[in-house]
Design an enzyme around this catalytic site. Structure first.
Site, PDB file in Angstrom:
ATOM      1  N   ASP A  49       0.827  -1.207   0.000  1.00 27.55           N
ATOM      2  CA  ASP A  49       0.000   0.000   0.000  1.00 27.55           C
ATOM      3  C   ASP A  49       0.866   1.265   0.000  1.00 27.55           C
ATOM      4  O   ASP A  49       1.990   1.258   0.491  1.00 27.55           O
ATOM      5  CB  ASP A  49      -0.911  -0.020   1.241  1.00 27.55           C
ATOM      6  CG  ASP A  49      -2.070   0.974   1.116  1.00 27.55           C
ATOM      7  OD1 ASP A  49      -2.381   1.388  -0.024  1.00 27.55           O
ATOM      8  OD2 ASP A  49      -2.658   1.331   2.150  1.00 27.55           O
TER       9      ASP A  49
ATOM     10  N   HIS B 151       2.077   3.198  -8.977  1.00 30.20           N
ATOM     11  CA  HIS B 151       1.851   1.763  -9.226  1.00 30.20           C
ATOM     12  C   HIS B 151       2.994   1.192 -10.079  1.00 30.20           C
ATOM     13  O   HIS B 151       3.484   0.096  -9.817  1.00 30.20           O
ATOM     14  CB  HIS B 151       0.520   1.535  -9.945  1.00 30.20           C
ATOM     15  CG  HIS B 151      -0.681   1.989  -9.156  1.00 30.20           C
ATOM     16  ND1 HIS B 151      -0.844   1.692  -7.838  1.00 30.20           N
ATOM     17  CD2 HIS B 151      -1.776   2.722  -9.521  1.00 30.20           C
ATOM     18  CE1 HIS B 151      -1.987   2.221  -7.405  1.00 30.20           C
ATOM     19  NE2 HIS B 151      -2.569   2.852  -8.412  1.00 30.20           N
TER      20      HIS B 151
ATOM     21  N   LEU C  72      10.573 -20.773  -4.843  1.00 29.94           N
ATOM     22  CA  LEU C  72       9.743 -19.749  -4.194  1.00 29.94           C
ATOM     23  C   LEU C  72       8.349 -19.806  -4.821  1.00 29.94           C
ATOM     24  O   LEU C  72       8.218 -19.779  -6.041  1.00 29.94           O
ATOM     25  CB  LEU C  72      10.355 -18.354  -4.398  1.00 29.94           C
ATOM     26  CG  LEU C  72       9.475 -17.164  -3.958  1.00 29.94           C
ATOM     27  CD1 LEU C  72       9.236 -17.170  -2.450  1.00 29.94           C
ATOM     28  CD2 LEU C  72      10.118 -15.829  -4.364  1.00 29.94           C
TER      29      LEU C  72
HETATM   30  C1  IPE Z   1      -5.401  -2.731   0.085  1.00 30.44           C
HETATM   31  O1  IPE Z   1      -5.076  -1.406  -0.154  1.00 30.44           O
HETATM   32  C2  IPE Z   1      -5.416  -3.489  -1.177  1.00 30.44           C
HETATM   33  C3  IPE Z   1      -4.144  -3.596  -1.892  1.00 30.44           C
HETATM   34  C4  IPE Z   1      -2.974  -3.155  -1.536  1.00 30.44           C
HETATM   35  C5  IPE Z   1      -4.226  -4.286  -3.130  1.00 30.44           C
HETATM   36  P1  IPE Z   1      -6.195  -0.270  -0.226  1.00 30.44           P
HETATM   37  O2  IPE Z   1      -5.458   1.000  -0.406  1.00 30.44           O
HETATM   38  O3  IPE Z   1      -7.207  -0.621  -1.230  1.00 30.44           O
HETATM   39  O4  IPE Z   1      -6.839  -0.369   1.228  1.00 30.44           O
HETATM   40  P2  IPE Z   1      -7.781   0.658   2.023  1.00 30.44           P
HETATM   41  O5  IPE Z   1      -8.912   1.013   1.130  1.00 30.44           O
HETATM   42  O6  IPE Z   1      -6.952   1.850   2.361  1.00 30.44           O
HETATM   43  O7  IPE Z   1      -8.175  -0.099   3.250  1.00 30.44           O
HETATM   44  C1  IPE Z   2      -1.794   0.183  -3.262  1.00 28.92           C
HETATM   45  O1  IPE Z   2      -1.522   1.538  -3.318  1.00 28.92           O
HETATM   46  C2  IPE Z   2      -2.026  -0.413  -4.632  1.00 28.92           C
HETATM   47  C3  IPE Z   2      -3.406  -0.821  -4.894  1.00 28.92           C
HETATM   48  C4  IPE Z   2      -4.391  -0.825  -4.041  1.00 28.92           C
HETATM   49  C5  IPE Z   2      -3.698  -1.270  -6.233  1.00 28.92           C
HETATM   50  P1  IPE Z   2      -2.690   2.609  -3.277  1.00 28.92           P
HETATM   51  O2  IPE Z   2      -3.083   2.902  -4.688  1.00 28.92           O
HETATM   52  O3  IPE Z   2      -3.763   2.182  -2.383  1.00 28.92           O
HETATM   53  O4  IPE Z   2      -1.929   3.868  -2.677  1.00 28.92           O
HETATM   54  P2  IPE Z   2      -2.502   4.910  -1.633  1.00 28.92           P
HETATM   55  O5  IPE Z   2      -2.982   4.124  -0.446  1.00 28.92           O
HETATM   56  O6  IPE Z   2      -3.615   5.636  -2.319  1.00 28.92           O
HETATM   57  O7  IPE Z   2      -1.343   5.789  -1.317  1.00 28.92           O
HETATM   58 MG    MG Z   3      -4.152   2.434  -0.415  1.00 25.13          MG
END
Ligand code: IPE
Ligand code: IPE
Ligand code: MG
Length: 253
Positions: free
Chosen positions: A26, A43, A137
């Site tokens: 995240d 990303h 792995l």
């Molecule tokens: C969780 O991250 C899902 C992934 C990293 C794929 P999110 O960014 O979607 O989670 P919330 O919404 O902050 O809980």
């Molecule tokens: C996690 O990073 C990746 C996915 C959920 C696909 P985020 O896109 O949630 O990044 P933040 O949380 O907005 O910084």
């Molecule tokens: Mg996020």
């Protein structure tokens, strides 16, 4: 029969190196925002962090690495972001499978793949097939995955397998149907990006997993940050319901 003992039915083996690491990657969007870049570049940069963590797992002898790439709730994001994420997934599969295979990595994707484009589904199946003979792995990408979806699809599969049996189900009836049935439960869970929540990741399997939260944003997570998580894991006392004395004095065990 399940391949690995369930942590609630038996005390699993545990050592200094986690056998299975599960990560919520995240913070990509915030990483990009801090640099006045579009969320998507976070990303894209995140793919580099994936490469580095895979390398580290190979070096350290971690047997299973499970990465949350797209949750069943991430469809709620703007359509443009969802579509760019799907394109990134396609590109990563096209570019990485060969190298994963050369390095003895077995790739799997878990989640409800029915909502993905046929092209992406084909690439996933081809990548899984190409690497199916590897076992150095086990790299699993959770995509359109949700812990509740997983439990419910497993319940449905379990019941339809033995429709005559009503009630009296046990966790050992359910576990072979869960998406991660081939892996031991995670020893270490890592979430980057500063949030301290599970966000519908592996709800069943995290029962006795050590949880590690870090403020590092996923695109900046690498070798050193991973070492920090492993070191923290090494300092944990895993008791699985027993007392601390039972761990230090074998006569108490
Ligand atoms: C969780 O991250 C899902 C992934 C990293 C794929 P999110 O960014 O979607 O989670 P919330 O919404 O902050 O809980
Ligand atoms: C996690 O990073 C990746 C996915 C959920 C696909 P985020 O896109 O949630 O990044 P933040 O949380 O907005 O910084
Ligand atoms: Mg996020």
């Amino acid at each position: 029969m399940a391949l690995f003992a369930s942590s609630t039915r038996a005390v699993p083996d545990s050592g200094a190196v986690p056998r299975h690491v599960a990560i919520i990657m995240d913070g990509n969007g915030r990483w990009a925002k801090k640099r006045f870049m579009p969320r998507f570049s976070g990303h894209a940069k995140g793919v580099e962090a994936v490469r580095e963590v895979v390398r580290e797992c190979l070096e350290r002898g971690v047997g299973y690495l499970t990465l949350f790439a797209f949750s069943s709730e991430n469809w709620r994001r703007p359509q443009e972001e969802v579509s760019l994420l799907m394109q990134l997934f396609v590109k990563a599969l096209e570019q990485e499978v060969e190298k994963l295979d050369r390095n003895g990595v077995r790739l799997r994707v878990v989640g409800d793949l029915s909502r993905f484009e046929p092209r992406l589904r084909d690439l996933i199946r081809a990548g899984e097939r190409q690497t199916a003979h590897n076992d150095r792995l086990h790299l699993t990408i959770a995509a359109n995955y949700g812990g509740r979806w997983d439990i419910m699809q497993a319940v449905n599969a379990m019941v339809s397998r033995h429709p005559e049996k009503s009630g009296g189900w046990s966790d050992s009836d359910l576990e072979p149907h869960l998406a991660m049935h081939f892996a031991p439960e995670p020893d270490l869970f890592i979430r980057t990006g500063g949030e301290q929540r599970i966000s519908n990741f592996l709800l069943w399997q995290l029962a006795y997993t050590e949880l590690y939260f870090t403020d590092a944003l996923w695109p900046e997570f690498g070798k050193e940050a991973f070492a920090g998580a492993i070191a923290s894991f090494g300092r944990r006392e895993r008791r699985f319901g027993r007392t601390g004395d039972q761990l230090t004095d074998p006569a108490d065990a």
